[in-house]
Design a protein around this motif. Sequence first.
Motif, short mmCIF file in Angstrom:
data_model
loop_
_atom_site.label_atom_id
_atom_site.label_comp_id
_atom_site.label_asym_id
_atom_site.label_seq_id
_atom_site.Cartn_x
_atom_site.Cartn_y
_atom_site.Cartn_z
N ALA B 348 0.83 -1.21 0.00
CA ALA B 348 0.00 0.00 0.00
C ALA B 348 0.86 1.25 0.00
N ALA B 357 -3.45 2.82 -3.16
CA ALA B 357 -2.93 2.77 -1.79
C ALA B 357 -4.05 2.46 -0.80
N MET B 361 -4.42 -0.90 1.39
CA MET B 361 -4.43 -0.69 2.84
C MET B 361 -5.75 -1.19 3.43
#
Lengths: 382, 442
Positions: B348, B357, B361
């Motif tokens: 991420a 990202a 995440m």
Amino acid sequence: MPSEITDFLSSITLPGDLAVPAEIYELIAQAARYWFLLLMAIIVWRSFRWYRRDRRQAKKRLKLLPDAGFVGEMVVIEGGEALKRGQALPVPREGTLGTLRTNDLCVPVEGVARRHLWFRFDEDEGLRVEPMRGQTASVDGEPFKSRREPLYMAHGSRLYVGKAQLRLRLFAGFEGTGYAPRRDVEATAGTERQDESPEQAQAAATAQQQAMQQWMAQQQYMMQQQLWQQQAMQQWMMQQAALQQAAGRNGQAGDGAGGEEAEPPVRDDSIFMRPAGERAPALPEEMQAAEPTGGPENATPPDEAQGPDLSGGSQPEEGDWPYAPSPRSDAEWEELACFGDEMDEDMTDAAAPPRSAYVGHDEAERAKRKVWDRYFGGGRGR
Amino acid sequence: MSRRSQARAEARRAAQSARRLRRRPDRMLVSAIMLFFFTAFLLVSFNGELEWEGFALAVIVPVLIRLSTMWVPRLFPADKLLLAIANFLCALGVLILYTTDRGAGTSRGIQQAIYYGAGIIAMLACIFVVRYVRRWGFLIKVVMLGAAALLALPLAIGTEQNGATNWINIAGTSVQPSELVKLALLLILSWFMSRRRFLPWFAFAVFSLLVLMLQQDLGTALIYYATTLFLFYASTGNLPLTGLGLVGAGGAAVLGYMMFAHVKKRVAIWRNPWIYYETSGYQIVQMLMAIASGGLFGVGLGLGAPRVIPVYFTDCIFAVICEQFGVIFGALVLAMYVILILRGVSIASAARSSFHALLAMGATVMLGIQTFIIIGGVLKLIPLTGVTMPFVSYGGTSLVSCMGLIGLIQGVASVNQDDLAYDYEISHTLQEEALMPEADRE
């Protein structure tokens, strides 16, 4: 469906007399506990090592490619006391601009809010700029109106935020975003062109072409010079290696009696600052013909007014001038013909590739000119 | 240098490179995993009556691990370590379920193996989507509508299992829509948060939570809420609002405790299960006893009494692992989860766009939260909530969903690899251009 498959599979059985007695299985299973634990420890250890190794490699990669992930730079044109003129702030694909240090672009200048605007790079349109609620900003003189009409910055666009003025230098995305249309300049240029007679237009076009040819010749000349320097250095290094080998073979490596220590060729930086008219010693004829009439290495491309006419809003084609139109007039360029530091005043005309490509700054500079000039900044190399 | 010494030096170099090749971490790791499962399934096959399924699994599972870890990256530049860990955990689930099947007349192990294959396909699909879909503007709206409909479906035609009405029957197979909607939730949150559009993701998150509350699927609601809050903080960095969200969650928990009797009871069991040993505390007590009886090294694979624990194959599977393999092994399994999460965070943080990202995440956080909730519950760190242990617990939807999450992370990893390759390409092109003589360049 899975239950039908498993029912069918379960119906197939092996002969029962092959079964292992429960006591023996228990013994084997208890002994196997340590085997499984050992294997599990190896698996975890190898996974962790692999993870750690990759992290280390990623850090090394970051050192080698520090600009990886950045799409360009914002060059400070006006930044008050906090930001020096000419300072370059790397621009990631997405981020925020404001006075806080946590912003991707920290611009601690009067009139800029803590988190002033948000930007995102779009390969088709350029750098999209969107001020936060209650904030304002303008790009090339055009103010932000609403979220439905976002502002886009192209290579060479100027961003006015608070009392700061920043100019964008893109590393990537030329083929999509092109150069800054400079609406303010374009508007005036358009009206001027309408007033021009065909002869004047023809003369202007010729002048553009000549200026461009001259600048390209100058760049080629400098590239050739640098290549020679490199080759000379390589030759010298090879000589040194040969000498050392010879010395070693003769058993004279320690006392240095293998011959005189050759001096490395001194890099002649002065060639980049050669005064007008002075020729390099071994310049080929075709290069001599194209030798520039003056100027140091970082000669700025001629004004857009002297380059091909791209102001019609069309995307630049291969061979077209990739840079943003310069704000300077012809007269100003003539005044600045000394090619001094002022020439690249806002440092955006020299389109720079990512510094990350190289370990040393010199190499970066050298390659920058070679590749960017070759492709006119218009290609991503693939 | 003589010719012979040159040849010797060349041979030495070749041997060194061959040794280096053998030392490649992926081969070492995958070989160890394959050996683990080959020997484990072989051992279990000899437990009681001989069944060919065990022998088949001893071959099929390691081959599946090998194929999916070493061959999938040939299709996409996927992250092999992440694949290896996910495959290991999936195969561990198959092993434990197959072990507990022996003598019980169930076939969860084989079913889980089939779901594992389906999970790999789901993972490939997710990688494909993240990697190749570039225009999400319209698609994300379709995903949002579809996910909302799917999530609300159990309210209309759902069946109740373990107190929650969150299952639907499709062609004779039970499906838990809230597991599949996890993937859609991540896509929706990541897309709209990266575009800084508050209303769509907020509306969807509120709708999802309301529906889950109506279905009384509190564990999944907790995962959804925590993931949303985390992603909100990750995308905005707004600490006051995130803190407010945390305070709100705490307030809701207190309110729930005061209003609902079953929440009070669950907390009471968690605080002291031994008082309710014969009634509601039976499950947690059996889990604790199983872990204790396993000791450091376990009772041995296929031994012990795992079936005494209620729902040993889903919620309490970690207790079975600890009983059969021991607490040390259990801790190492947790370490595998930790490495998986760390890897997800690395991927991420290496992503170039905020959408990617946030997606990676979010998937990582979702897996992490789910793991913490169930293992914390089994170890009596927090009150036990009915969620599955990612990759390991029995259940097709859960396994497919977890592999889908891995697919999302892998998709981002492959995009990262492409970006990195582009950087290298640029840098090498520039270097070559700079160093090559003029004549060669033409």
